[in-house]
Scaffold this motif. Structure first.
Motif, PDB file in Angstrom:
ATOM      1  N   VAL A 271       8.389   7.528  -3.632  1.00  0.00           N
ATOM      2  CA  VAL A 271       9.429   7.668  -4.643  1.00  0.00           C
ATOM      3  C   VAL A 271       8.852   8.370  -5.868  1.00  0.00           C
ATOM      4  O   VAL A 271       7.715   8.138  -6.261  1.00  0.00           O
ATOM      5  CB  VAL A 271      10.004   6.276  -5.003  1.00  0.00           C
TER       6      VAL A 271
ATOM      7  N   PRO B 285      -8.297   2.290  -5.898  1.00  0.00           N
ATOM      8  CA  PRO B 285      -8.998   1.806  -4.702  1.00  0.00           C
ATOM      9  C   PRO B 285     -10.304   2.568  -4.505  1.00  0.00           C
ATOM     10  O   PRO B 285     -10.422   3.729  -4.895  1.00  0.00           O
ATOM     11  CB  PRO B 285      -8.013   2.114  -3.569  1.00  0.00           C
TER      12      PRO B 285
ATOM     13  N   TYR C 281       0.227   6.688  -7.285  1.00  0.00           N
ATOM     14  CA  TYR C 281       1.131   6.247  -6.212  1.00  0.00           C
ATOM     15  C   TYR C 281       2.448   7.020  -6.133  1.00  0.00           C
ATOM     16  O   TYR C 281       3.247   6.776  -5.223  1.00  0.00           O
ATOM     17  CB  TYR C 281       1.380   4.739  -6.333  1.00  0.00           C
TER      18      TYR C 281
ATOM     19  N   LEU D 111      -0.278  -3.664  -1.005  1.00  0.00           N
ATOM     20  CA  LEU D 111       0.748  -2.642  -0.755  1.00  0.00           C
ATOM     21  C   LEU D 111       0.868  -2.343   0.732  1.00  0.00           C
ATOM     22  O   LEU D 111       1.973  -2.184   1.267  1.00  0.00           O
ATOM     23  CB  LEU D 111       0.419  -1.350  -1.514  1.00  0.00           C
ATOM     24  N   ARG D 112      -0.276  -2.270   1.387  1.00  0.00           N
ATOM     25  CA  ARG D 112      -0.240  -2.014   2.835  1.00  0.00           C
ATOM     26  C   ARG D 112       0.427  -3.164   3.578  1.00  0.00           C
ATOM     27  O   ARG D 112       1.070  -2.966   4.609  1.00  0.00           O
ATOM     28  CB  ARG D 112      -1.658  -1.789   3.349  1.00  0.00           C
TER      29      ARG D 112
ATOM     30  N   TYR E 118       4.533  -2.841   2.484  1.00  0.00           N
ATOM     31  CA  TYR E 118       5.343  -1.653   2.775  1.00  0.00           C
ATOM     32  C   TYR E 118       5.339  -1.331   4.263  1.00  0.00           C
ATOM     33  O   TYR E 118       4.314  -1.444   4.927  1.00  0.00           O
ATOM     34  CB  TYR E 118       4.807  -0.420   2.033  1.00  0.00           C
TER      35      TYR E 118
ATOM     36  N   SER F 231       8.968  -0.339  -2.779  1.00  0.00           N
ATOM     37  CA  SER F 231       8.445   1.013  -2.872  1.00  0.00           C
ATOM     38  C   SER F 231       7.040   0.893  -3.488  1.00  0.00           C
ATOM     39  O   SER F 231       6.879   0.300  -4.549  1.00  0.00           O
ATOM     40  CB  SER F 231       9.360   1.843  -3.761  1.00  0.00           C
ATOM     41  N   PRO F 232       6.000   1.435  -2.842  1.00  0.00           N
ATOM     42  CA  PRO F 232       4.631   1.174  -3.312  1.00  0.00           C
ATOM     43  C   PRO F 232       4.394   1.520  -4.774  1.00  0.00           C
ATOM     44  O   PRO F 232       3.715   0.769  -5.483  1.00  0.00           O
ATOM     45  CB  PRO F 232       3.788   2.053  -2.382  1.00  0.00           C
TER      46      PRO F 232
ATOM     47  N   LEU G 226      -5.077  -4.474  -4.677  1.00  0.00           N
ATOM     48  CA  LEU G 226      -3.702  -3.977  -4.755  1.00  0.00           C
ATOM     49  C   LEU G 226      -3.366  -3.152  -3.515  1.00  0.00           C
ATOM     50  O   LEU G 226      -2.289  -3.324  -2.922  1.00  0.00           O
ATOM     51  CB  LEU G 226      -3.517  -3.120  -6.015  1.00  0.00           C
ATOM     52  N   LEU G 227      -4.264  -2.282  -3.143  1.00  0.00           N
ATOM     53  CA  LEU G 227      -3.985  -1.442  -1.973  1.00  0.00           C
ATOM     54  C   LEU G 227      -3.738  -2.298  -0.733  1.00  0.00           C
ATOM     55  O   LEU G 227      -2.831  -2.015   0.063  1.00  0.00           O
ATOM     56  CB  LEU G 227      -5.145  -0.464  -1.737  1.00  0.00           C
TER      57      LEU G 227
ATOM     58  N   ALA H 109       3.158  -1.218  -7.376  1.00  0.00           N
ATOM     59  CA  ALA H 109       1.838  -1.089  -8.015  1.00  0.00           C
ATOM     60  C   ALA H 109       1.933  -1.301  -9.518  1.00  0.00           C
ATOM     61  O   ALA H 109       1.043  -1.919 -10.129  1.00  0.00           O
ATOM     62  CB  ALA H 109       1.246   0.288  -7.713  1.00  0.00           C
TER      63      ALA H 109
ATOM     64  N   GLN I 127      -1.698   4.247 -12.361  1.00  0.00           N
ATOM     65  CA  GLN I 127      -1.011   3.874 -11.109  1.00  0.00           C
ATOM     66  C   GLN I 127       0.129   4.843 -10.806  1.00  0.00           C
ATOM     67  O   GLN I 127       0.344   5.223  -9.648  1.00  0.00           O
ATOM     68  CB  GLN I 127      -0.466   2.437 -11.200  1.00  0.00           C
TER      69      GLN I 127
ATOM     70  N   LEU J 294      -2.128   6.533   1.348  1.00  0.00           N
ATOM     71  CA  LEU J 294      -2.983   5.344   1.445  1.00  0.00           C
ATOM     72  C   LEU J 294      -2.197   4.155   1.992  1.00  0.00           C
ATOM     73  O   LEU J 294      -2.726   3.273   2.655  1.00  0.00           O
ATOM     74  CB  LEU J 294      -3.527   4.975   0.060  1.00  0.00           C
ATOM     75  N   VAL J 295      -0.890   4.144   1.665  1.00  0.00           N
ATOM     76  CA  VAL J 295      -0.033   3.019   2.035  1.00  0.00           C
ATOM     77  C   VAL J 295       0.787   3.330   3.294  1.00  0.00           C
ATOM     78  O   VAL J 295       1.311   2.421   3.945  1.00  0.00           O
ATOM     79  CB  VAL J 295       0.899   2.664   0.856  1.00  0.00           C
TER      80      VAL J 295
END
Lengths: 170, 533
Positions: A157, A50, A142, B385-386, B389, B366-367, B381-382, B371, A138, A150-151
């Protein structure tokens, strides 16, 4: 948001360990191949991370050093995949992937079919690029708190973030 | 001794077949009492130093689950068939190796309730066990201590306890607090969950650090795995031989006692003699080994004069529902549950079958995993994911199956494994009464989710329920040799020196995850062997 050497150690699962300390002092001056991998990965990271993530050289260097030390066949696999990506790009644009303008790299990956490829270490060129390059990046992002935050999850995990975050209120 | 160290042990007192939790605890107990014990394990001894790699591979989409603990050897070692009404995914349900299926288990460790031992008397369901909860309770205490169970005294439905849990319960999650309000509204009591993982250091193992990948691998070692007790058994002098596939048990000239286990390793085939034998191969391979051991004296298979070997294969049925709510729920920080409910367990409406409900801490995507499976990357993608999740909620649960002759493990003589032996055929189905219990559990789950104003996105009901990977009842205990395989001491009715340490000796299944009961029975079995030899 900046990805640092510390984040790379986290992604490698060695932060705070003796092995992590070894990685922390590792450098790539004597390894041209690995140094080249770092440079080439940074070009892909600019496309697949990102825009709010700032990837430092230290982050990628530490991650690659860790991978090379940890995983047999990693350096060969990622080098071959990056070579495939370069070769594909040269056929289209007469220049390597890293020489292509940043805004063209996203399209090049998609033209190659990496976006829809099933990741496979022994698969087609697109599948190996997906496995060794895109999904490595990735995973490195992540499964760390930087990527998780970010999320909205500070203990994603794969990250040993302890026993407090799951109880914390938003 | 052979080059690879897999030759038999001389003058063995006890030969244990299988190095999962049952075999490990039986072997450790007997070895610590001075017996010369040998353990034969079909699978390999895994290098647990590779668990970080296993964790990563479990998250990355290129790697099949079967690779993780080498259940896809490629040579047919684990071949099986499934010919029942419902397909049974056997190799997803087990691990062969030192530690057995605890290597990939979730780590939930509840005691059976008192009623589970008396389902026939109380409800006309199945058969009563030949032992009661009171008989097993001292062994539950020991099993909890051995495994390091973290639990609380806040479960009003739990059976009586003579000792507190050795470790405190994990604190409830933020997600649990959202469920708590909803459960109050529908009148469903929540409480803590007994977990076989460490909230604080215990028995030389560290504290849970929240990797979130308990199933299929805990890289920190905070989750109990049975290789812990395999190592302890070895410290006490037991010998563990891995990659030793036991092909059959052979009896003496009279056919009254087992004389040797015939096993094949990469370096050859051997015979292990011992004074007593313990089959601890789980609910599928245990009956298979007995059936493979048929002989002139035991034409229907060893210990099978009752015809019950392999019969009554019983599982737990998953039941669940989930969706999204209009607020953050903070899922996927950990890979285990911290609250559950036994409120429905002992009820009779609409059926007396046990039902256990769970409040999941890992609902929705799970992000990191999303991803690596996405067709997008970068900012797109972000954004995805937002969007996906953060606001999922889910309930799970287990519903009891009733043992029936219709569900059974037998030999498929048309298909053979890597050694030329017939593979197990698992025949499995779901009965109408069980479907009714599932629907009742779904109703409660949807009531709770409704009280949360959740937008329910999925329900696992009778049509799409699946097994919880708990293999039970295939060599059941009983007082009488015409309807059961082992007696109340888990010794085979038909043989002087053959014991079974496994969930296969369960008479009924209840709806509690079985491993704590497996461990308790293993400790009980060891006591009886100690008495007998």
């Amino acid at each position: 948001m900046e990805l640092t050497r510390r984040d790379a150690l986290v992604a490698l699962g060695v932060a705070g360990t003796a092995t992590g300390g070894a990685y922390a002092v590792s450098r790539l001056e004597d390894d041209d191949t690995a140094e080249a991998v770092v440079e080439r990965l940074s070009h892909v990271a600019e496309a697949v991370y990102p825009s709010e993530v700032d990837v430092t050289h230290d982050f990628l260097e530490t991650y690659v050093v860790g991978r090379v030390e940890e995983r047999d066949g990693y350096l060969e696999g990622v080098t071959d995949a990056l070579d495939s990506l370069d070769s594909y790009t040269r056929n289209l644009r007469h220049e390597g992937f890293g020489d292509a303008p940043p805004d063209a790299r996203d399209s090049l990956l998609r033209y190659m079919g990496v976006d829809e490829a099933e990741p496979a270490p022994d698969g087609t060129e697109a599948e190996r690029v997906r496995y060794y390059v895109v999904n490595e990046l990735q995973y490195a992002l992540y499964t760390t708190p930087v990527g998780g935050k970010l999320v909205g999850i500070e203990n994603p995990v794969g990250y040993p973030g302890g026993l407090n975050s799951y109880r914390r209120e938003p | 001794m052979t080059e690879d160290g897999r030759a038999p042990v001389e003058d063995a007192d006890v030969c244990v077949v299988g190095a999962g939790p049952a075999g490990a605890l039986t072997a450790y107990t007997l070895a610590s009492r001075g017996y010369r014990v040998v353990v034969l394990e079909a699978g390999e001894r895994f290098d647990r130093g590779d668990d970080e790699r296993r964790m990563e591979e479990s998250l990355r989409p290129a790697h099949d689950a079967g690779e993780l603990w080498n259940m896809e050897t490629g040579d047919g070692r684990d071949a099986y068939t499934s010919s029942g009404e419902r397909y049974y995914p056997l190799n997803a349900a087990r691990v062969k190796g030192v530690g057995g299926s605890t290597l990939h288990w979730q780590g939930m460790v509840m005691r059976l309730h008192e009623k589970d031992f008396e389902m026939e008397t109380r409800h006309g369901v199945g058969r009563d066990w030949p032992i009661s909860y009171d008989d097993l309770q001292p062994y539950y205490v020991c099993a909890e201590k051995e495994m390091g169970v973290a639990g609380g005294d806040d479960n009003p439905y739990a059976p009586p306890r003579s000792q507190p849990f050795p470790l405190p319960a994990f604190e409830p999650s933020y997600s649990d607090s959202l469920f708590s309000d909803a459960c109050d509204e529908v009148g469903l009591e929540m409480h803590s969950v007994p977990n076989a993982r460490n909230p604080e250091p215990y028995d030389g193992r560290g504290v849970c650090v929240g990797y979130g990948t308990c199933q299929p691998v805990c890289p920190s070692g905070a989750k109990y795995t049975a290789d812990v007790h395999v190592a302890k058994a070895e410290d006490e002098g037991a010998r563990v031989i891995d990659r030793a596939q036991v092909e059959r048990l052979e009896t003496d000239g009279e056919g009254d006692a087992v004389e040797s286990a015939v096993y094949t390793t990469p370096s050859g085939t051997y015979r292990q003699d011992a004074d007593a034998f313990v089959v601890a191969c789980g609910g599928v391979e245990t009956p298979r080994l007995l059936l493979l051991s048929r002989s002139r004296d035991h034409p229907d298979g060893l210990a099978n004069s009752s015809g019950a070997v392999g019969r009554y294969f019983t599982e737990h049925l998953f039941v669940g529902a989930g969706g999204t709510v209009d607020q953050p729920t903070r899922q996927n920080h950990i890979g285990f549950i911290t609250s559950e409910s036994h409120a429905l367990y002992d009820g009779e409406d609409p059926t007396p079958l046990g039902t256990k409900l769970e409040f999941l801490n890992y609902a929705g995507p799970s992000p990191a995993i999303e991803a690596m499976n996405a067709d997008e990357w970068g900012d797109a993608l972000l954004e995805d994911l937002r969007g996906s999740y953060g606001n999922h909620v889910s309930m799970g649960g287990l519903v009891e199956q009733v043992p029936t002759e219709k569900n059974w493990v037998t030999l498929d003589k048309t298909t053979t494994d890597n050694l030329g032996n017939p593979v197990p055929d698992v025949r499995w189905s779901v009965a109408d009464r069980e479907a009714e219990a599932i629907r009742a559990a779904n109703t409660v789950q949807n009531d709770v989710l409704g009280a949360m104003d959740a937008d329910v996105g999925w329900t696992v009901g009778p049509e799409d329920t699946g097994p919880a990977y708990h293999h039970m009842c295939t060599t059941r205990m009983g007082h009488h040799d015409d309807e059961s395989v082992v007696d109340h001491r888990t010794k085979a009715h038909d043989l002087e020196n053959l014991y079974i340490s496994s969930s296969s000796v369960f008479v009924t299944a209840g709806a509690m995850n079985p491993t704590l009961s497996i461990a308790a029975l293993a400790l009980k079995t060891a006591d009886h062997i100690d008495d007998d030899i």
